[in-house]
Design an enzyme around this catalytic site. Structure first.
Site, PDB file in Angstrom:
ATOM      1  N   CYS A   1       0.826  -1.186   0.084  1.00 27.52           N
ATOM      2  CA  CYS A   1       0.145   0.058  -0.150  1.00 27.52           C
ATOM      3  C   CYS A   1       0.715   1.135  -0.009  1.00 27.52           C
ATOM      4  CB  CYS A   1      -0.743  -0.117   1.338  1.00 27.52           C
ATOM      5  SG  CYS A   1      -1.783   1.324   1.608  1.00 27.52           S
TER       6      CYS A   1
ATOM      7  N   CYS B   1      -1.050   3.717  -6.329  1.00 26.53           N
ATOM      8  CA  CYS B   1      -1.855   3.239  -5.389  1.00 26.53           C
ATOM      9  C   CYS B   1      -2.032   1.861  -5.897  1.00 26.53           C
ATOM     10  CB  CYS B   1      -3.133   4.021  -5.332  1.00 26.53           C
ATOM     11  SG  CYS B   1      -4.548   2.668  -4.469  1.00 26.53           S
TER      12      CYS B   1
HETATM   13  N1  DGL Z   1      -4.001   0.695  -2.011  1.00 28.38           N
HETATM   14  C1  DGL Z   1      -3.431   1.670  -1.393  1.00 28.38           C
HETATM   15  C2  DGL Z   1      -2.361   2.583  -1.628  1.00 28.38           C
HETATM   16  O1  DGL Z   1      -1.590   1.899  -2.351  1.00 28.38           O
HETATM   17  C3  DGL Z   1      -4.404   2.709  -0.374  1.00 28.38           C
HETATM   18  C4  DGL Z   1      -5.848   2.798  -0.850  1.00 28.38           C
HETATM   19  C5  DGL Z   1      -6.694   3.579  -0.041  1.00 28.38           C
HETATM   20  O2  DGL Z   1      -7.096   2.820   1.214  1.00 28.38           O
HETATM   21  O3  DGL Z   1      -6.904   4.608   0.121  1.00 28.38           O
HETATM   22  O4  DGL Z   1      -2.285   3.752  -1.582  1.00 28.38           O
END
Ligand code: DGL
Length: 263
Positions: A74, A184
């Site tokens: 993430c 993301c």
């Molecule tokens: N998948 C996550 C990222 O790479 C976060 C998305 C979220 O929960 O806002 O930033």
């Protein structure tokens, strides 16, 4: 630490499965424990302190299952919390950050776009990395507010998604970007739609493969690669009903299990 212990991977939800897929491709013998904290998504709209507290909760869960390494799949969690996680816990952490460097090196128009969460774009780590690689390059940032909740509810190809993406990308296209960085881990699911919107002159980059290679490198350095001959077991744990998560798993992958757990 045993080399047959699982690789722990977490994300605010199902986005990190895009990273997990790259790791499974590169390291098919590894056992994997994936944690989808969908109950608390989106992380990108939360404060640094809230993100850190959620990361600590996730890490403690994975450590209780004896993970040998943790992949923070993430960008929002990595850019806001990985330094503290590394200082706090004795095992290696692999993070994911927007791939600004390769885009900046390859850009011909000297203009690149990054689509990431508010939490990532406002983080000190992202600012530091971007400044380092952006000497002659203009970086156009857009936060993808609203995109993650739509993915988490399985609405990838909805009209709402299409209009959200067009709204975010048009200002970048107007300024002639030739690279779009997906900052993301949820966004690689959108690559088919994104390609249609940005057209053939804009290349789309994400960091999944680089994270898998880095995981392999660190495991090798620490003598923790699982060298057993059989395919690994892949367990996906979620804290909401698993209906959407199951849609994002490859039905042909053997040894795959889904668990619903309250955490
Ligand atoms: N998948 C996550 C990222 O790479 C976060 C998305 C979220 O929960 O806002 O930033």
């Amino acid at each position: 630490m045993s080399s047959t212990a699982p690789i722990g991977i977490f994300d605010s939800g199902i986005g990190g499965i895009t990273i997990c897929n790259e790791i499974m491709r590169l390291l098919p013998n590894e056992n994997i424990l994936y944690l989808a904290d969908s109950k608390h998504a989106p992380y990108g709209e939360k404060s640094k302190k809230e993100i850190l507290d959620l990361c600590i909760k996730n890490v403690e869960f994975l450590l209780n299952k004896d993970c040998k390494i943790i992949v923070v799949a993430c960008n929002t969690a990595t850019t806001n919390a990985i330094e503290i996680l590394r200082e706090t816990y004795p095992i290696p952490f692999i993070g994911i950050e927007p791939a600004i460097k390769p885009a900046a090196l390859k850009s011909q128009t000297n203009t690149i776009g990054v689509l990431a969460t508010k939490g990532t774009l406002s983080s000190a780590l992202f600012t530091k990395t971007s400044e380092k690689h952006l000497k002659k390059i203009t970086l156009l940032e857009r936060d993808g507010e609203g995109i993650v909740p739509l993915i988490e509810s399985g609405q990838l190809e909805s009209l709402k998604m299409d209009s959200l993406l067009k709204k975010q990308l048009q200002p970048m296209l107007d300024q002639n970007i030739d690279y779009l960085v997906l900052g993301c881990s949820h966004y690689p699911y959108l690559i088919p739609q994104l390609k249609k919107i940005v057209g053939p002159h804009v290349s789309i980059i994400d960091s999944g493969e680089a994270v898998a290679k880095q995981t392999q490198k660190i495991l090798a350095q620490q003598n923790l690669l699982n060298n057993t001959a059989r395919l690994g077991t892949h367990t996906f744990t979620t804290n909401i009903p698993s209906t959407v998560l199951r849609q994002f798993l490859n039905p042909n992958t053997p040894n795959t299990f889904v668990e619903e757990v309250d955490f």
